[in-house]
Design an enzyme around this catalytic site. Sequence first.
Site, mmCIF file in Angstrom:
data_model
loop_
_atom_site.group_PDB
_atom_site.id
_atom_site.type_symbol
_atom_site.label_atom_id
_atom_site.label_comp_id
_atom_site.label_asym_id
_atom_site.label_seq_id
_atom_site.Cartn_x
_atom_site.Cartn_y
_atom_site.Cartn_z
ATOM 1 N N LYS A 32 0.840 -1.197 0.000
ATOM 2 C CA LYS A 32 0.000 0.000 0.000
ATOM 3 C C LYS A 32 0.876 1.249 0.000
ATOM 4 O O LYS A 32 2.085 1.174 0.231
ATOM 5 C CB LYS A 32 -0.929 -0.003 1.215
ATOM 6 C CG LYS A 32 -0.219 -0.063 2.548
ATOM 7 C CD LYS A 32 -1.206 -0.143 3.694
ATOM 8 C CE LYS A 32 -0.466 -0.189 5.030
ATOM 9 N NZ LYS A 32 -1.393 -0.125 6.168
ATOM 10 N N TYR A 257 14.676 31.156 1.858
ATOM 11 C CA TYR A 257 13.570 31.986 2.344
ATOM 12 C C TYR A 257 13.839 32.508 3.746
ATOM 13 O O TYR A 257 14.303 31.786 4.628
ATOM 14 C CB TYR A 257 12.262 31.190 2.337
ATOM 15 C CG TYR A 257 11.706 30.992 0.950
ATOM 16 C CD1 TYR A 257 11.258 32.077 0.196
ATOM 17 C CD2 TYR A 257 11.635 29.730 0.383
ATOM 18 C CE1 TYR A 257 10.748 31.902 -1.084
ATOM 19 C CE2 TYR A 257 11.129 29.537 -0.895
ATOM 20 C CZ TYR A 257 10.685 30.631 -1.624
ATOM 21 O OH TYR A 257 10.188 30.453 -2.884
#
EC number: 5.1.1.1
Length: 365
Positions: A32, A257
Site C-alpha cells: 500500500k 527563504y
Amino acid sequence: MNILKISKQTLRNNIKIIREYIGNAKMCFPVKANAYGHGIEDIVENTHDLVDFFAVANSLEAFRVTAVAKNPVLVFGVIYYEYIEKMISENIRVSIQDYEDIEKLEQIAKELDKKVYAHININTGMNRMGVDYNDACRTIQRAYESDWLILEGVYSHLACADNRDHPTNIKQKNRFDSIVKFTKGLSQDIICHLSNSYGFLGQKGICYDMVRPGILSYGFLPEFYVDRVIREIKPIARLLSKVVKIITLQEGEGVGYSLIYRGFEDEQLAVIPIGYGDGFPRELGDRGFVNINDVMYPMAGRMSMDGLTVSLGINEYDVKVGDTVELISAIPRNRNSAFSIAKQTNTIEYDIMSTLNDRIIRKII
C-alpha cells in the site's frame, strides 16, 4: 534528477529471511501507499514469486498490482462499490468491515453470476475499522454459509504491536484466539491472520496461518531486540540527487527563504534540486545532513518546495557541480538514514518513505 535506487537483491533477501522466520505461515506482502514509497509495480514485479498474497489499502492500488502479477490481492480498506464489479472480475479480495457488507456483496455477485472472495476484518481492540468483536462469530457464520461469498480469511490488527509489553497485545490475542477457534470449527481452510512486522517479532505464537510484514520487508527493524537472523534484514533503498550549483557567500549574507541561515566569509554552499514538493521532509531544513563523496554536510537554511542548500564550509574536499548527493542512506546508523531522519523530524520511517512522491524516479538495480 532525483532517484530512489532500490536494491532488488536486498529486497528479495529480506523476504527470504522473513519466510524462514515465519515457518509454514503464508506471507501477505503489504504494498500500500505505493509500496511504502518504493513503487508498487517495481516491487510487485520483483517479489511476486516469493510471496503468497499482496495487500493494499484501496481498489485503485489493487488494480496496479493485478496489472503486473497474478497473486491474490487483499484490500484492507472499505469497499468502494463504484469499483466492485472490476474487483470481483479480477478476483480481488475484499475486506468485510461490517455485517451489512455481506448482503450488498451477495446482491452484486448474483447480478454478475460470480462469487466474491472475502476476508473479514474483526475489531479486537484497535477501534478503527472492522466488525465489532461481539458480532464476529455471527458475521463469520453468515459469510461462510453464503452461496455467493468465498470466505477465504479472517483477520484483525494489533493496536500496540510496536510496544511488545503493552497489555493490549495479550487482550487482542486472546480475543483473536477465540475467533480462530470458532472459525476453524467451520473450516480449517479459512486463513486466520493477525500480525504485522512488529506483531510477529514482538509476540510469540501469533503467526497463525499468515503474516503481513510490511515495513520489515523494506528493511526497517523495530528498536526492540529481535532475533539475530532478522538482524540481517537491511533497507532496500537510497535516495540520490546531484549538486546543481555551488555558490559562495560573503560574511553576513543569507540563503533561502527569510535568510535564516547566515554564512561566514567565503563559505561555499551546494544547491540540491529536491525539496518538500518531492515529499522530502521540510523539517530537515537547517538541521539535516546529506552525504557527498563520503563526507556528511549539514543543510543550511530553509528547505524550499524544489530545492535545499548544504554548507560545504570552505569546500576543502572540492565538491563540484554534478557530484552525487545521498539524501537517504541505506545504512541505518548513518545520520541521513530514514531512521535518523525520522528521529530528527519526530516521525517514523513509514512516513519518511511513503511520502516520497512521483517527482522522484524509482529505479531497481
